[in-house]
Design a protein around this motif. Structure first.
Motif: not given
Length: 187
Positions: A162-164, A170-172, A176-178
């Motif tokens: 998952t994006m979460a 990744s520490g963001v 931001t990842m999306y």
């Protein structure tokens, strides 16, 4: 009839000493100030307090025009308020005294030139940014992840994470990842 002073500096690296000294020497009874606040700021507490303090017959004193007004329109609006309420206006460095016809005229001319200067600075800044973009310079703050981290995040996303989870690893933030790996829908 009080003399109310106002001083302002735009950045925290600047200091108010020169203006405060000049306002004190000009006989100001009270001085209000704003520290580290741009003239373009919609809200400047010190400026607003100074205006609220003024009464008919008082004099509003500033060290220099650009310390008080955001634009020519703003200066003229305040000046109209001063005329309606019987408040005098003095600018120490430019010798403006609005109790005289020449002082009123000089006030309007000086503000027109100050606004022109701000507009020219803005125009040059925009042209410089446009030229930098044309040359391929990346503007703005750096990406939160490097290329290797982005590739790894995309791989993990294609493997079903998952994006979460990816964002946490990744520490963001998830947002931001999306933004970084594309607008893929949440899993």
């Amino acid at each position: 009839m009080a003399r109310i002073g106002y001083a302002r500096v735009s950045t925290e690296e600047q200091n108010l000493d020169l203006q405060l000294s000049a306002l004190t020497n000009a006989g100001c009874d009270r001085v209000f100030s704003d520290y580290g606040i741009s003239a373009l700021a919609k809200r400047r507490d010190g400026f607003e307090q100074a205006l609220e303090t003024l009464r008919p017959g008082d004099t509003f004193v500033i060290w220099k025009m650009d310390r008080a007004f955001r634009s020519l329109r703003h200066a003229l609006e305040v000046f109209d308020l001063f005329e309606e309420t019987g408040i005098e206006f003095h600018v120490l460095t430019e010798g403006i005294d609005t109790t005289t016809p020449m002082g009123k005229c000089f006030f309007a001319i000086r503000n027109a030139f100050a606004e022109l200067e701000r507009n020219l600075i803005s125009e040059r800044t925009k042209a410089g940014l446009q030229e930098a973009r044309r040359r391929g310079t990346r503007l703005g703050r750096p990406c939160a992840l490097n290329r290797r981290q982005i590739a790894d995040a995309r791989l993990r996303r294609s493997n079903g994470e998952t994006m979460a989870q990816i964002a946490a690893r990744s520490g963001v933030s998830e947002r931001t990842m999306y933004r970084i790996i594309g607008g893929q829908q949440r899993a």
